[in-house]
Design a protein around this motif. Structure first.
Motif, PDB file in Angstrom:
ATOM      1  N   ASN A  32     -35.641  51.702  68.154  1.00 12.66           N
ATOM      2  CA  ASN A  32     -34.721  52.887  67.794  1.00 12.66           C
ATOM      3  C   ASN A  32     -33.255  52.926  68.074  1.00 12.66           C
ATOM      4  O   ASN A  32     -32.836  52.647  69.058  1.00 12.66           O
ATOM      5  N   PHE A  33     -32.522  52.802  66.732  1.00 14.71           N
ATOM      6  CA  PHE A  33     -30.989  52.873  67.089  1.00 14.71           C
ATOM      7  C   PHE A  33     -30.609  54.395  66.983  1.00 14.71           C
ATOM      8  O   PHE A  33     -30.678  55.265  66.185  1.00 14.71           O
ATOM      9  N   PRO A  34     -29.871  54.924  68.208  1.00 18.43           N
ATOM     10  CA  PRO A  34     -29.301  56.194  68.081  1.00 18.43           C
ATOM     11  C   PRO A  34     -27.885  55.917  67.557  1.00 18.43           C
ATOM     12  O   PRO A  34     -27.239  54.758  67.470  1.00 18.43           O
ATOM     13  N   TYR A  69     -24.343  57.294  66.660  1.00 19.83           N
ATOM     14  CA  TYR A  69     -23.256  57.918  67.090  1.00 19.83           C
ATOM     15  C   TYR A  69     -22.277  58.051  65.944  1.00 19.83           C
ATOM     16  O   TYR A  69     -21.283  57.331  66.144  1.00 19.83           O
ATOM     17  N   ASN A 128     -20.444  61.332  68.339  1.00 16.02           N
ATOM     18  CA  ASN A 128     -20.202  60.482  69.384  1.00 16.02           C
ATOM     19  C   ASN A 128     -19.232  60.896  70.217  1.00 16.02           C
ATOM     20  O   ASN A 128     -19.180  60.388  71.765  1.00 16.02           O
ATOM     21  N   SER A 129     -18.515  62.202  70.173  1.00 16.35           N
ATOM     22  CA  SER A 129     -17.469  62.364  70.842  1.00 16.35           C
ATOM     23  C   SER A 129     -17.940  63.154  72.523  1.00 16.35           C
ATOM     24  O   SER A 129     -18.968  64.107  72.400  1.00 16.35           O
ATOM     25  N   PHE A 130     -17.343  62.795  73.331  1.00 14.84           N
ATOM     26  CA  PHE A 130     -17.485  63.638  74.755  1.00 14.84           C
ATOM     27  C   PHE A 130     -17.407  65.100  74.639  1.00 14.84           C
ATOM     28  O   PHE A 130     -17.987  65.614  75.396  1.00 14.84           O
ATOM     29  N   THR A 138     -20.609  66.749  73.296  1.00 17.27           N
ATOM     30  CA  THR A 138     -21.514  66.582  74.313  1.00 17.27           C
ATOM     31  C   THR A 138     -21.264  67.546  75.629  1.00 17.27           C
ATOM     32  O   THR A 138     -22.212  68.294  76.054  1.00 17.27           O
ATOM     33  N   VAL A 166     -28.556  63.427  68.264  1.00 20.45           N
ATOM     34  CA  VAL A 166     -28.185  62.208  67.569  1.00 20.45           C
ATOM     35  C   VAL A 166     -29.303  61.811  66.549  1.00 20.45           C
ATOM     36  O   VAL A 166     -30.511  61.851  66.717  1.00 20.45           O
TER      37      VAL A 166
END
Lengths: 268, 236
Positions: free
Chosen positions: B12-14, B16, B21-23, B26, B42
């Motif tokens: 399984n590919f997450p 982002y 993707n950004s910090f 999150t 995601v």
């Protein structure tokens, strides 16, 4: 839902780290080519590293010693080592952020232990550093620095530095591959830290209540490396601070590496 | 001895993408108790799921399927690039991956240096590469060009170099994405012979291809992938 996966290629974290570490021939050759290829088409080659650093140190020394009103022979070695080590620190930190991203073409070809690519980034920076540090020899002669037995403290300090650089490299490499913003954050933090660290200025010129600035780990690391080469002995607080910092990076790197070392390639 | 076994393997590919993707997001999600959960959620691409496969020496496996069916991901999983997200994966024997031989060729380095770089990355020691270098140079037929930077090569010459390095070692398991055919008429003949030797010397061949003829010719087993699943096996 818990997912179970099992692979006979799976090594323990320790085994994986060692596998990457012991292949010195790979990471050293890759690092060597990184430097050689960058200067392949220039006539002076990597000598440019020495020349541009020499121009910077030579230009800033007289200016800053006049600005701060300190004697050149006292200030010059401080500044030269400050700039040389700081360049080393900051370029190793930046390179660590991209260690896995830049090695993506290899990581996507087969099973590589990722510690290999942190060593590659470190080795590349070590080669650069070797081209820079030779400049200190004429500066030290000019300033009339005589080294005594305690200059040998440089060796444990440098070993501690390499350990920290490797651990921090693993941490930053992993985090920056997953969160692409972190590299930007690191760049600006390093820029700020350059001014908060006695790279250019003398620590004794700090007013008493600002002394806590000298407790930042980069300032302590710089002091540990710089003092022995200038014939001084670093204060004990530097050793304690770096020991604590080393313990922190060891734990952080150990945790992230054991948990995410095989996930990196999914993030590339 | 060459052996591969996959049991219920999934990859399984997450994803982002820009944004997820950004910090910041999150971080925002973690301090606001996941209110932005939907934004940070995601996307996961199931590149492979429920793959069951057992390969022993002598097996010649062909992988067929549309673009994006999971052929390359399966090859990469077999190469050890992706550790399966689920399932059990066992592989024994040395592996040679001809998935993308020109990957990692340094344009500014010359031919000999590229042989060293590729050779090391393929897992050889410096000494082994040094020993193999003359035969690789000879096979590539690049002559004096071998001491020139690779950026001066034509595409065909570069492929010849990459091919010569990648096929210079014999492995128990050979992974291939399409048949490699390179160069001009004369070299193609030589390359074909080399390919045949390498393939016949390997215990297991896994070949992904869009060409039914090639699969028919080279393989004794075929699996058909669709959306990351095996939909058809031959023989059953």
């Amino acid at each position: 839902m818990t997912e179970i996966s099992h692979s006979n290629l799976h090594r323990t974290a320790w085994g994986d780290w060692w596998e990457g570490t012991r292949r010195t021939d790979i990471w050293w050759t890759l690092a060597w080519f990184d430097i050689v290829l960058r200067y392949r088409r220039s006539m002076l080659g990597p000598l440019w590293l020495t020349l541009s650093m020499g121009a910077m140190v030579g230009g800033m020394g007289p200016l800053y010693s006049a600005l701060f009103g300190t004697e050149l022979s006292k200030f010059f070695p401080h500044l030269a080592l400050g700039i040389i080590f700081w360049t080393f620190f900051s370029s190793i930190v930046m390179d660590s952020c991209n260690a896995f991203i830049n090695s993506g073409n290899y990581l996507k070809q087969g099973y590589f232990p990722i510690s290999l690519f942190v060593w590659r980034a470190m080795a590349r920076n070590l080669i650069q550093f070797a081209h820079h540090i030779v400049l200190y020899i004429p500066v030290a002669i000019f300033a009339g620095i005589s080294l005594k037995a305690h200059a040998l403290l440089f060796i444990p300090a440098f070993a501690l530095f390499l350990l920290n650089a490797h651990m921090l490299g693993l941490v930053l490499g992993l985090v920056c591959t997953r969160y692409r913003d972190v590299a930007q954050i690191v760049t600006s933090v390093m820029q700020m830290l350059m001014f908060l660290t006695p790279v250019f200025w003398l620590p004794e010129s700090l007013p008493g209540r600002a002394q806590y600035i000298l407790w930042n780990p980069l300032a302590q690391m710089l002091e540990l490396l710089r003092a022995p080469l200038m014939g001084n002995v670093a204060d004990a607080h530097n050793w304690i601070g770096i020991a604590i910092w080393t313990a922190i990076t060891l734990m952080a790197a150990g945790f992230l590496f054991s948990k995410y070392r095989r996930r990196v390639v999914y993030w590339l | 001895m060459a052996y591969i076994s996959l049991k219920n393997v999934g990859v399984n590919f997450p994803i982002y993408g820009a944004g997820a993707n950004s910090f910041k997001k999150t971080l925002a999600a973690s301090v606001t108790g996941g209110r932005f959960g939907k934004e940070t959620g995601v996307n996961v691409v199931q590149a492979l799921s429920d793959i069951n496969l057992e390969l022993k020496a002598g097996d010649r496996l062909g992988l067929i399927g549309h673009n994006g069916a999971g052929k390359s991901t399966l090859l990469r999983t077999l190469a050890g690039v992706y550790e399966p997200s689920v399932g059990e994966f066992v592989r024994r024997g040395s592996v040679s991956s001809l998935i993308d031989p020109s990957l990692g060729i340094e344009a500014d380095a010359n031919g000999v240096e590229n042989i060293m770089l590729r050779g090391l990355v393929m897992g050889m020691s410096k000494k082994q590469v040094d020993e193999l270098t003359p035969s690789i140079i000879e096979f590539s037929g690049l002559g004096d060009y071998i001491n020139m930077p690779v950026r001066t090569y034509s595409t065909g010459m570069m492929m010849r170099l990459a091919f010569s390095i990648s096929t210079s070692v014999q492995a128990d398991i050979l992974l291939m994405d399409e048949w490699l055919s390179v160069g001009d008429a004369e070299f193609t003949e030589k390359a074909e012979q080399r390919m045949k030797d390498v393939v016949s010397g390997a215990g297991i061949l896994v070949l992904a291809s869009h060409s039914p003829d090639l699969i028919e010719k080279e393989c004794n087993r075929v699996i058909h992938l669709e959306h990351g699943r095996i939909v058809e096996r031959d023989p059953q």
